[in-house]
Structure formats: C-alpha cells, structure tokens
Design a protein around this motif. Structure first.
Motif, PDB file in Angstrom:
ATOM      1  N   ILE A  86       0.665  -1.333   0.017  1.00 26.79           N
ATOM      2  CA  ILE A  86       0.167   0.102   0.088  1.00 26.79           C
ATOM      3  C   ILE A  86       0.911   1.309  -0.036  1.00 26.79           C
ATOM      4  O   ILE A  86       0.694   2.335  -0.951  1.00 26.79           O
ATOM      5  N   MET A 142       1.521   3.944  -3.629  1.00 25.86           N
ATOM      6  CA  MET A 142       1.412   5.272  -3.508  1.00 25.86           C
ATOM      7  C   MET A 142       2.768   6.162  -3.752  1.00 25.86           C
ATOM      8  O   MET A 142       2.573   7.252  -4.375  1.00 25.86           O
ATOM      9  N   VAL A 185      -7.510  -4.335   1.163  1.00 23.74           N
ATOM     10  CA  VAL A 185      -7.386  -3.062   1.122  1.00 23.74           C
ATOM     11  C   VAL A 185      -6.200  -2.858   0.384  1.00 23.74           C
ATOM     12  O   VAL A 185      -6.286  -1.876  -0.582  1.00 23.74           O
ATOM     13  N   MET A 207      -6.180  -0.766  -3.362  1.00 25.28           N
ATOM     14  CA  MET A 207      -5.323   0.483  -3.436  1.00 25.28           C
ATOM     15  C   MET A 207      -4.381   0.285  -4.721  1.00 25.28           C
ATOM     16  O   MET A 207      -4.321   1.140  -5.229  1.00 25.28           O
ATOM     17  N   ALA A 262      -4.788   2.589  -7.717  1.00 20.25           N
ATOM     18  CA  ALA A 262      -3.274   3.227  -8.256  1.00 20.25           C
ATOM     19  C   ALA A 262      -3.077   2.909  -9.401  1.00 20.25           C
ATOM     20  O   ALA A 262      -2.982   3.993 -10.327  1.00 20.25           O
ATOM     21  N   GLY A 320      -1.214   6.916   1.448  1.00 21.64           N
ATOM     22  CA  GLY A 320      -0.958   5.792   1.336  1.00 21.64           C
ATOM     23  C   GLY A 320      -0.159   5.189   2.658  1.00 21.64           C
ATOM     24  O   GLY A 320      -0.133   4.129   3.327  1.00 21.64           O
ATOM     25  N   LEU A 374      -2.455   5.158   5.467  1.00 23.04           N
ATOM     26  CA  LEU A 374      -3.229   3.868   5.630  1.00 23.04           C
ATOM     27  C   LEU A 374      -2.511   2.680   6.143  1.00 23.04           C
ATOM     28  O   LEU A 374      -2.762   1.952   6.817  1.00 23.04           O
ATOM     29  N   SER A 375      -1.265   2.728   5.538  1.00 23.43           N
ATOM     30  CA  SER A 375      -0.276   1.391   5.990  1.00 23.43           C
ATOM     31  C   SER A 375      -0.251   1.323   7.595  1.00 23.43           C
ATOM     32  O   SER A 375      -0.106   0.527   8.089  1.00 23.43           O
TER      33      SER A 375
END
Lengths: 314, 331
Positions: B68, B72, B186, B190, B194, B238, B241-242
């Motif tokens: 993830i 990003m 997720v 993502m 992306a 990103g 989120l990670s």
C-alpha cells in the motif's frame, strides 16, 4: 547593499530570539552550591523499557535536587557521540548513558574523560571511560527465562530463539539462554533469528509466521525464547493467528504490554522483569556518592531480575 | 545426430533473435523471470512448505502494508521526486489513530479517518515544500521525515500504546472478508485504484509527462506544481493507511513501527522500475518489487538462512536487477 543585508540580519535576530524563548529558563541556583546538572543520553527512548528506567532515574535525580536533561538520538549512535560531546562542552556534572553499547561511543567517552566528567551507565555496558555500569545481571535474566520455558515445555522439544546481538545486554541473555537450553538433552534450539529494530514486533511476527510454515506440525515448535518482550509479543500474535496456541513464548523485561498478555494465560507464559526501579535508584545513589567524593567500588553493579508469570502479572 | 537436429529445432526461434531483440526481451521480462526463478528455487528446496496455499497467503498478507505504501510512493517517484517521509508518517498515523480511540474515546472509524487526514496533511506539506517552496524532494522529505518522526515520539512520549484499544479496531488488520484478510483486500483495492489512476487517467499520464520532462510539460500547459503536490498527497495518504493497518495488525502503536516502510518502499519501486518497460516507476512493477522482497524474506526464513545474510542478499538482488536493466538499456 544595506537593505540587502538588513533582511537576513533581522531573520537571524528573530531566529535567535525564538530559540532563546524556546530554551529552558536557567535553573534557579540552590542557595550555597550551584545545582548539579546531569545529562542523560540514550539511543533508545522509543523503547518502552529504556523510557521507563530513564523516567525513574529522572525522578530519583530530581528528588536529590539535580537538574536532568534527556537526549534521545532514535537509534543513531553517531549522533549520540555528538550529544555526549555537547554535554561535555556544557560542563555537566555527570553523564548517564541510558542503554546503548558504549563501545560505539568511544569518541564521546574520550571527550568526557578528558574533561573529567564521570560517565555512569544504566544497562549500557562497560568500556573505557564508563566509570560504572548499573545493569541487570543479563546472564541471570536469560537463564531464568530459558529455565522457565524449559520447564513449561516439559524439558523436551524444539526451541526458537529471537536475538539482537548488537545490543550487549540482549546478547548476554541469549548466550546464557542458549547455555541453559544446551543443558537439557531433549531440548534442541532449531533456529536463532536476528530481530530488526525499529519495528521488532512486526519483524518477529513475520519471522514467526514463516517459521510456523516451515515447521507446520503441531508440536514441531515447542517454545520461543525472545531476548526482550517486543519480539515475544510478535511471536505470540503469529502463534495465535495461526492457531498454534500450544507454543509457549517467553520474553525478558516484564514490560506492561507483556504483563497484559501474560495475564491472558495464552502462549505468552512468562517474562523476566529487570528491576529498573532498583537500577535507577542505584545509579542515582552512586552519582550522589561520587559527588561526595566516593567512587564506585566496582565497574559493574549487577541487579537481579524478577520472574513475571500469570500469577503475578497484573 | 538426431539429438543435434532436435536441439537446433528448439534453439531456432532463439537463434533468430538478434542481440538487440534479446536485450529488449531481457529488459522487459528480466525482473519477472528473476522473480519466477526465486519462486522455483525456494519451491525446489522446500517443496512441501514454500509452494503451499498457506504460505502464499502468508506472504501476501505480510507484504500488504508495504504494498500500500509502495504503490502510492510510486506516484511521487513517477514525477521524478522522492519521498523519504513515508515511514515516519506511517508511524505517526498509527499512534494518532490508536491514541484517539484508546485514550480519548473517539469512535474507531473517526479515529482512523483523522489518522488518514494526518497522512494527507503531512503529504501536502511535503508537496508544498517541493512544488511551491522549490526545495528538492530529497531535502524536503528528509526534513519532514525527521520532523514527523519527532512528532510521533513526542506525541507518545516514546512509549508503545497498547492498552484500551477497542476490539472493533482489530478487524482492519486482523479480520477477513470471506476468508481473505482485510489488509489484503485493502491492498488489492489500493493497487487497482493506483493502477487505474496512473495508467488510465489524464492525471496519471501527466505525472509521467512531468517525470519525463517537467519543463516541456509546463510549456504544454500541464499544471506541473499542482500535480507534484497531488502526488505527495497520495503518498502521504498511502503511508497513513499502512500505518493504521499495521497498528491494527499489531494491536499496538509504536512511534517507530512504520519506519522500515521507507527503505522497503524505495527498494520496491526501484526494483519495479526495472520490470516490463523503460526503467520508469509504475504500479504493477512496484507490486512485483514488493512481491520479490516478500518472497525473498519468507523463503530465506523458511530455508533457515542467517538473518544478516538475508540483508546482504536483498541488497545484492536489488543491485543486480537495476544493473541488468541499466546495462540492457545502454544498447
């Protein structure tokens, strides 16, 4: 040209004023004697244990009326040397190393020695320039935790060890634990894994997942010995997630999160707490004695550990 | 004699390839072949363990958080910039989320959203410094990496947050939907978003244009600075989120837990840039890069290879991949 100079000059003045405002006000000097200042330098405050012992030491020191500053270099030993040199420049009365291998700070220690500033280690290690190191008897911590694990797995089966040799304390624990396991004829250490820092919980969790895959049968891994609590936590999480709760895990340090996990009576069966209260108190006591002209008798003061199990974990 | 003919028959299509063509082929598929070789190597050495469904679901779950961040960060690296702050930002987002829900009674969803917002703001700050402040991305994110890391340490006072976390937070990092772990879902979402964004939108193509030639992009009317800013925002998002998923996975927040993401993501993007096409970062390549690193770590652990040697091998493989790619491009 004047105008060209004015702006940078004003900026500089403003920056200096800002810095001055941010800096701590000078300590009110105690009547009679100037207040003793102590610089604590550590590479590891973001570690639960280091933070605890430094906080305890600060309390002990401040109770004695000393002024304490704590500098954390977040794992950067090179920067740590600079910070020790800064403390020397500021002519502090004593320097305290909050963990971290003094062998990696020789330059800084040399500067302290030349300036005649005593260096006290809390769980740091011994090296030329360190007057005294107050530490747990890491060998006894490793031995006690390994023995607890050995008993819990019925003195037989395969054991995995999580180590971090660059840390002298963890290294001594691991050596003693390995020796302890070797004394049991039916216990075999099948893997020794180096755990990466920062990120030890996630790293230990991933490695455990991989090892559970490599040894998939129930009972193929009897126990996991971790050199400190964070990798033990990662191992416990992986064992639970994989439905291998029969694996027994022990850590060292007796941190709060380890106690919380041990109290659940799951795979995390025990940790050996270092007596940080005693270590912090002893260090402060030694510094006090030094200020009164009495040097420590030995260069290593060893404080024994306490076993934490489900019975006494809060 | 018959063998000789057979051999020639097999070799014929290859023999027909010119040197240039085979270089082109190596350039395009070399990294994938390398990945396949790793998989085959580990499968041969540990056939009963490595190529199993359980192990592969393990690997994919292990790389989810890194994937993830990495896809990003790819957005930033496509424009020719760099983001060193993702690890620190991930750590910061993790501690913010956990602190809010555990110590301040903030509902779990809201705490997660605020943590993601921290990532977005942190990313935007990077973007502003780089795109409008004129700092090099390296300098700007080096500074913010240190600053964000400091904020995370200050915020937690250096401690690990582990008590009082609501059980419902566990789902994000440890739950599953129909047997597929949440972090993997997720990650898939993502990666897809992306990929869509970078490969199939005007926005994405413009990022590549900037990476190719920022000056020319500006002259043809692309809002270069605004897009560079946007790329940093994606990267910050990103990372956050990670970081939040990692905190849920470990069910604790450590102020440096996400720090290893920075080097991992950079390595994944560089590895990925050697795959499929002309040495520029792209989403699917990054995914391959993440997988290579995941398989390498897992496989070497399963083989029982010494941890220090694992680090050396990882470094060697990155160098080899990039070296082969750059040598083949020199023709």
């Amino acid at each position: 040209m004047r105008i060209g100079l004015r702006l940078p000059f004003l900026t500089l003045v403003a920056a200096a004023a800002l810095l001055a405002a941010c800096a701590a006000p000078p300590p009110a000097a105690a009547p009679g004697a100037p207040k003793k200042t102590i610089a604590v330098v550590t590479p590891y405050v973001a570690n639960e244990t280091t933070k605890y012992v430094i906080d305890r030491f600060r309390k002990e020191a401040e109770a004695r009326g000393w002024q304490v500053t704590v500098t954390d270099t977040a794992g950067d030993f090179n920067l740590l040397v600079s910070r020790i040199k800064d403390a020397v420049t500021q002519k502090v009365d004593a320097i305290v190393l909050g963990m971290g291998d003094p062998a990696q700070m020789t330059q800084g220690l040399e500067a302290a020695r030349q300036a005649n500033i005593p260096v006290f280690g809390i769980d740091a290690g011994n090296a030329p320039g360190v007057l005294v190191n107050v530490t747990s008897d890491n060998a006894s911590l490793g031995k006690l935790s390994a023995e607890t694990l050995a008993k819990a797995i019925g003195e037989r089966g395969s054991v995995i060890m999580f180590t971090h040799d660059p840390h002298p304390g963890v290294r001594a624990r691991a050596a003693a634990a390995a020796e302890t396991f070797a004394a049991y004829p039916n216990i075999k250490v099948i893997e020794k894994k180096h755990i990466e820092v920062p990120g030890p919980v996630d790293n230990a969790r991933k490695i455990t997942e991989d090892l559970l895959t490599a040894y998939p049968d129930n009972g193929a891994i009897a126990g996991i010995w971790a050199g400190w609590d964070e990798p033990a936590l990662g191992a416990v999480q992986a064992a639970l997630a994989a439905g291998r709760a029969e694996i027994k895990v022990v850590g060292v340090d007796g941190t709060d999160f380890a106690k919380a996990e041990i109290a659940k009576k799951g795979p995390f069966i025990a940790s050996v707490a270092q007596d940080f209260d005693a270590m912090a108190a002893k260090t402060a006591e030694l510094i006090g004695a030094y200020f009164n002209g009495k040097k420590p008798e030995s260069e290593a003061i060893l404080i024994p550990g306490k076993l934490v199990t489900a019975e006494n974990a809060k | 004699m018959r063998e000789g003919r057979l051999l020639r028959a097999i070799a014929a299509p290859w023999a027909r390839l010119t040197r240039a063509q085979s270089l082109l082929w190596a350039r395009k598929w070399g990294t994938l072949v390398g990945f396949a070789a790793l998989v085959i190597f580990f499968s041969l050495l540990r056939p009963s363990v490595f190529p199993t469904v359980q192990n592969w679901s393990n690997i994919i779950e292990q790389v989810a958080t890194l994937a993830i961040v990495s896809v990003m960060v790819t957005a930033v690296m496509v424009t020719g910039d760099f983001d060193l702050s993702v690890g620190a930002l991930a750590s910061l987002a993790g501690v913010v989320a956990v602190d809010l829900m555990a110590n301040h009674g903030v509902p779990v969803m809201l705490a997660i959203l605020i943590a993601l917002l921290v990532g977005v703001v942190g990313g935007a700050m990077n973007g502003l410094l780089v795109a409008y402040g004129g700092l090099s991305a390296f300098v700007a994110t080096l500074a913010t990496m240190t600053a964000y890391g400091g904020v995370a340490l200050l915020y937690t006072d250096g401690a690990t947050l582990f008590s009082g976390i609501p059980e419902s937070f566990r789902w994000l990092g440890q739950g599953d939907v129909a047997g597929i772990p949440t972090p993997v879902i997720v990650m898939l979402v993502m990666v897809f978003l992306a990929w869509l964004l970078m490969e199939h939108t005007v926005f994405g193509r413009r990022l590549y244009a900037i990476g190719g030639n920022a000056e020319a992009s500006y002259l043809v009317g692309i809002a270069v600075q605004r897009l560079r800013l946007a790329a940093f925002v994606l990267s910050g998002f990103g990372a956050a989120l990670s970081g939040v998923i990692l905190a849920s996975r470990l069910f604790s927040a450590h102020p440096q837990a996400g720090n290893p993401f920075m080097l991992g993501a950079a390595a994944a993007v560089f590895l990925g840039a050697t795959a499929f096409r002309e040495g520029e970062p792209h989403v699917l390549g990054t995914v391959l890069g993440v997988l290579i690193m995941g398989v390498l770590g897992n496989g070497l652990n399963i083989l029982g290879v010494n941890s220090y040697i694992q680090s050396i091998l990882t470094g060697v493989i990155i160098v080899l991949a990039v070296l082969i790619s750059s040598l083949s491009r020199r023709r």
